[in-house]
Design a protein around this motif. Structure first.
Motif, PDB file in Angstrom:
ATOM      1  N   GLY A  92       0.780  -1.232   0.000  1.00  7.43           N
ATOM      2  CA  GLY A  92       0.000   0.000   0.000  1.00  7.43           C
ATOM      3  C   GLY A  92       0.808   1.276   0.000  1.00  7.43           C
ATOM      4  O   GLY A  92       0.241   2.370   0.084  1.00  7.43           O
ATOM      5  N   GLN A  93       2.115   1.166  -0.106  1.00  3.77           N
ATOM      6  CA  GLN A  93       2.967   2.353  -0.052  1.00  3.77           C
ATOM      7  C   GLN A  93       3.132   3.000  -1.425  1.00  3.77           C
ATOM      8  O   GLN A  93       2.919   2.378  -2.463  1.00  3.77           O
ATOM      9  N   VAL A  94       3.533   4.251  -1.401  1.00  5.62           N
ATOM     10  CA  VAL A  94       3.845   5.000  -2.617  1.00  5.62           C
ATOM     11  C   VAL A  94       5.231   5.611  -2.457  1.00  5.62           C
ATOM     12  O   VAL A  94       5.763   5.718  -1.350  1.00  5.62           O
ATOM     13  N   GLY A  95       5.817   6.013  -3.565  1.00  2.00           N
ATOM     14  CA  GLY A  95       7.128   6.626  -3.509  1.00  2.00           C
ATOM     15  C   GLY A  95       7.110   7.962  -2.789  1.00  2.00           C
ATOM     16  O   GLY A  95       6.163   8.743  -2.923  1.00  2.00           O
ATOM     17  N   LYS A  96       8.143   8.226  -1.988  1.00  4.27           N
ATOM     18  CA  LYS A  96       8.283   9.502  -1.297  1.00  4.27           C
ATOM     19  C   LYS A  96       9.762   9.760  -1.055  1.00  4.27           C
ATOM     20  O   LYS A  96      10.593   8.852  -1.182  1.00  4.27           O
ATOM     21  N   PRO A  97      10.120  10.993  -0.704  1.00  3.71           N
ATOM     22  CA  PRO A  97      11.533  11.322  -0.532  1.00  3.71           C
ATOM     23  C   PRO A  97      12.205  10.469   0.550  1.00  3.71           C
ATOM     24  O   PRO A  97      11.559  10.038   1.512  1.00  3.71           O
ATOM     25  N   LEU A  98      13.481  10.241   0.380  1.00  5.85           N
ATOM     26  CA  LEU A  98      14.275   9.449   1.312  1.00  5.85           C
ATOM     27  C   LEU A  98      14.073   9.885   2.757  1.00  5.85           C
ATOM     28  O   LEU A  98      13.926   9.057   3.664  1.00  5.85           O
ATOM     29  N   ALA A 104       9.035   1.728  10.139  1.00  6.89           N
ATOM     30  CA  ALA A 104       7.960   0.747   9.985  1.00  6.89           C
ATOM     31  C   ALA A 104       7.670   0.463   8.519  1.00  6.89           C
ATOM     32  O   ALA A 104       7.485  -0.702   8.124  1.00  6.89           O
ATOM     33  N   ASP A 105       7.630   1.511   7.697  1.00 12.29           N
ATOM     34  CA  ASP A 105       7.383   1.320   6.267  1.00 12.29           C
ATOM     35  C   ASP A 105       8.509   0.524   5.620  1.00 12.29           C
ATOM     36  O   ASP A 105       8.273  -0.349   4.779  1.00 12.29           O
ATOM     37  N   TRP A 106       9.741   0.840   5.993  1.00 12.34           N
ATOM     38  CA  TRP A 106      10.891   0.127   5.443  1.00 12.34           C
ATOM     39  C   TRP A 106      10.805  -1.366   5.742  1.00 12.34           C
ATOM     40  O   TRP A 106      10.921  -2.208   4.860  1.00 12.34           O
ATOM     41  N   HIS A 107      10.562  -1.704   7.006  1.00 10.84           N
ATOM     42  CA  HIS A 107      10.569  -3.104   7.407  1.00 10.84           C
ATOM     43  C   HIS A 107       9.353  -3.877   6.903  1.00 10.84           C
ATOM     44  O   HIS A 107       9.458  -5.088   6.638  1.00 10.84           O
ATOM     45  N   SER A 108       8.216  -3.215   6.743  1.00  9.25           N
ATOM     46  CA  SER A 108       7.025  -3.943   6.307  1.00  9.25           C
ATOM     47  C   SER A 108       7.202  -4.520   4.907  1.00  9.25           C
ATOM     48  O   SER A 108       6.744  -5.633   4.615  1.00  9.25           O
ATOM     49  N   ILE A 109       7.896  -3.807   4.044  1.00 15.74           N
ATOM     50  CA  ILE A 109       8.123  -4.305   2.688  1.00 15.74           C
ATOM     51  C   ILE A 109       9.163  -5.417   2.686  1.00 15.74           C
ATOM     52  O   ILE A 109       9.021  -6.426   1.979  1.00 15.74           O
ATOM     53  N   PHE A 110      10.204  -5.279   3.497  1.00 15.87           N
ATOM     54  CA  PHE A 110      11.179  -6.365   3.607  1.00 15.87           C
ATOM     55  C   PHE A 110      10.532  -7.616   4.197  1.00 15.87           C
ATOM     56  O   PHE A 110      10.789  -8.740   3.745  1.00 15.87           O
ATOM     57  N   ASN A 111       9.695  -7.438   5.207  1.00 15.12           N
ATOM     58  CA  ASN A 111       9.021  -8.580   5.839  1.00 15.12           C
ATOM     59  C   ASN A 111       8.218  -9.374   4.814  1.00 15.12           C
ATOM     60  O   ASN A 111       8.263 -10.605   4.788  1.00 15.12           O
ATOM     61  N   ALA A 112       7.475  -8.670   3.968  1.00 19.44           N
ATOM     62  CA  ALA A 112       6.583  -9.327   3.013  1.00 19.44           C
ATOM     63  C   ALA A 112       7.326  -9.938   1.842  1.00 19.44           C
ATOM     64  O   ALA A 112       6.987 -11.034   1.375  1.00 19.44           O
ATOM     65  N   ILE A 152       9.860   3.550  -4.646  1.00 21.98           N
ATOM     66  CA  ILE A 152       9.883   3.135  -3.237  1.00 21.98           C
ATOM     67  C   ILE A 152      11.234   2.490  -2.936  1.00 21.98           C
ATOM     68  O   ILE A 152      11.550   1.413  -3.444  1.00 21.98           O
ATOM     69  N   GLN A 153      12.020   3.145  -2.099  1.00 22.12           N
ATOM     70  CA  GLN A 153      13.389   2.693  -1.827  1.00 22.12           C
ATOM     71  C   GLN A 153      13.415   1.284  -1.255  1.00 22.12           C
ATOM     72  O   GLN A 153      14.238   0.446  -1.651  1.00 22.12           O
ATOM     73  N   SER A 154      12.538   0.995  -0.300  1.00 21.73           N
ATOM     74  CA  SER A 154      12.545  -0.316   0.345  1.00 21.73           C
ATOM     75  C   SER A 154      12.108  -1.413  -0.607  1.00 21.73           C
ATOM     76  O   SER A 154      12.568  -2.552  -0.499  1.00 21.73           O
ATOM     77  N   TYR A 155      11.251  -1.101  -1.559  1.00 19.89           N
ATOM     78  CA  TYR A 155      10.810  -2.099  -2.527  1.00 19.89           C
ATOM     79  C   TYR A 155      11.967  -2.496  -3.445  1.00 19.89           C
ATOM     80  O   TYR A 155      12.225  -3.682  -3.670  1.00 19.89           O
ATOM     81  N   ALA A 156      12.681  -1.504  -3.955  1.00 22.96           N
ATOM     82  CA  ALA A 156      13.846  -1.798  -4.792  1.00 22.96           C
ATOM     83  C   ALA A 156      14.890  -2.584  -4.004  1.00 22.96           C
ATOM     84  O   ALA A 156      15.456  -3.573  -4.501  1.00 22.96           O
ATOM     85  N   ALA A 157      15.151  -2.166  -2.774  1.00 18.93           N
ATOM     86  CA  ALA A 157      16.158  -2.848  -1.948  1.00 18.93           C
ATOM     87  C   ALA A 157      15.720  -4.275  -1.622  1.00 18.93           C
ATOM     88  O   ALA A 157      16.538  -5.211  -1.664  1.00 18.93           O
ATOM     89  N   TRP A 198      -0.584   2.550 -11.779  1.00 18.86           N
ATOM     90  CA  TRP A 198      -0.601   2.895 -13.197  1.00 18.86           C
ATOM     91  C   TRP A 198      -1.388   4.185 -13.428  1.00 18.86           C
ATOM     92  O   TRP A 198      -0.939   5.073 -14.161  1.00 18.86           O
ATOM     93  N   GLU A 199      -2.536   4.299 -12.805  1.00 16.97           N
ATOM     94  CA  GLU A 199      -3.347   5.510 -12.957  1.00 16.97           C
ATOM     95  C   GLU A 199      -2.630   6.729 -12.400  1.00 16.97           C
ATOM     96  O   GLU A 199      -2.723   7.832 -12.951  1.00 16.97           O
ATOM     97  N   ALA A 200      -1.885   6.541 -11.311  1.00 15.61           N
ATOM     98  CA  ALA A 200      -1.184   7.663 -10.684  1.00 15.61           C
ATOM     99  C   ALA A 200      -0.063   8.204 -11.561  1.00 15.61           C
ATOM    100  O   ALA A 200       0.349   9.362 -11.405  1.00 15.61           O
ATOM    101  N   PHE A 201       0.436   7.393 -12.490  1.00 11.70           N
ATOM    102  CA  PHE A 201       1.501   7.865 -13.374  1.00 11.70           C
ATOM    103  C   PHE A 201       1.045   9.034 -14.243  1.00 11.70           C
ATOM    104  O   PHE A 201       1.831   9.926 -14.559  1.00 11.70           O
ATOM    105  N   GLY A 202      -0.224   9.028 -14.654  1.00 13.27           N
ATOM    106  CA  GLY A 202      -0.693  10.033 -15.601  1.00 13.27           C
ATOM    107  C   GLY A 202      -0.311   9.647 -17.022  1.00 13.27           C
ATOM    108  O   GLY A 202       0.552   8.795 -17.255  1.00 13.27           O
ATOM    109  N   GLN A 203      -0.947  10.289 -18.002  1.00 12.75           N
ATOM    110  CA  GLN A 203      -0.795   9.876 -19.390  1.00 12.75           C
ATOM    111  C   GLN A 203       0.635   9.989 -19.907  1.00 12.75           C
ATOM    112  O   GLN A 203       1.138   9.071 -20.576  1.00 12.75           O
ATOM    113  N   ALA A 204       1.304  11.071 -19.600  1.00 13.74           N
ATOM    114  CA  ALA A 204       2.656  11.268 -20.127  1.00 13.74           C
ATOM    115  C   ALA A 204       3.612  10.192 -19.615  1.00 13.74           C
ATOM    116  O   ALA A 204       4.400   9.617 -20.389  1.00 13.74           O
TER     117      ALA A 204
END
Length: 251
Positions: A92-98, A104-112, A152-157, A198-204
């Motif tokens: 359920g996370q979205v990208g945001k600045p470092l 909690a957000d960092w670990h939840s993605i690693f956990n899953a 999302i930094q934690s997702y890539a990591a 996908w919708e959040a990306f916008g057309q461009a």
């Protein structure tokens, strides 16, 4: 091509929706039996009516809980021929600045994405060793090979970590006849979460993403399930430690 999956038992995590659900259905179509695991008990109900499928609801992100649930599968169903770890996602996370990323957000993605695969492998690999063969297929991502489109930094990591775990387990388990590979999907519209991204990306941005795909289309869950089935099959008996990108071609 005969895949040799008839009457073999596969465990699929993250089975309740999207790619995991497609993998379960594809395995059943090939004659396999499936133990479908997910934290989403309600979502698993759609699979419970399929012949050859038994569902197990639980949280795989904590070792104790994951071990308990996986041992229940072994107790109830016996020998396991393969494990497909499709549990994960962005939670359920979205990208945001470092600077804005919480612990909690960092670990939840690693956990899953990473921990759940590890804890399940700890239980099922010994059973495969005893049988002298087995298949483990992880679901990583293009985000495990390059920066993530999600931002999302934690997702890539986490996906990079899952690629590393896959290669390490391939080395460790190969002498026991167990292959370990990963399928790395590109952008796949497989569930409400990916549809929202996908919708959040916008057309461009959408046009930019599509232009970077040789096939000029997004993937679907069945595209990924087909690749997973091959790696689970007897036809992939001498393929291990590999990361198969299923992304329509990446420019």
């Amino acid at each position: 091509m005969q895949l040799g999956l008839k009457d073999r038992l596969f465990v699929v995590t993250g089975a309740a929706q999207g790619i995991g659900s497609a993998i379960v259905k594809s395995l059943v179509e090939e004659g396999a039996t499936v133990a479908a695991l997910d934290i989403d008990a309600e979502g698993l109900q759609a699979l419970a009516s399929l012949a050859g499928v038994r569902t197990y609801a639980g949280d795989l992100s904590r070792a104790e809980d994951a071990h308990r649930l996986c041992k229940r599968v072994l107790d109830e169903q016996g020998a396991v021929h393969g494990l497909v770890t499709a549990a994960g996602g962005v939670r359920g996370q979205v990208g945001k600045p470092l600077e804005s990323v919480s612990e909690a957000d960092w670990h939840s993605i690693f956990n899953a994405n990473v921990d759940a695969a590890m804890w399940c492998a700890q239980v099922f690999a010994p059973a495969m060793k005893a049988a002298g063969s087995g298949r483990i297929v992880t679901l990583s991502s293009g985000a495990g090979l390059r920066p993530s489109l999600t931002g999302i930094q934690s997702y890539a990591a986490a996906k990079h970590a899952l690629v590393g775990l896959t290669k390490q387990l391939a080395l460790e388990l190969g002498p026991d006849g167990i292959t370990v590979n990963s399928v790395a999907p590109g952008f796949v519209l497989s569930n409400p979460s990916t549809a929202r991204q996908w919708e959040a990306f916008g057309q461009a941005r959408q046009e930019q993403v599509l232009h970077g795909i040789h096939m000029r289309r997004l993937g679907c869950a069945d595209d990924i399930a087909d690749a997973v089935l091959f790696l689970c099959s007897e036809r992939a008996a001498w393929i291990s430690g590999q990361i198969l990108s299923v992304d329509g071609g990446h420019a």
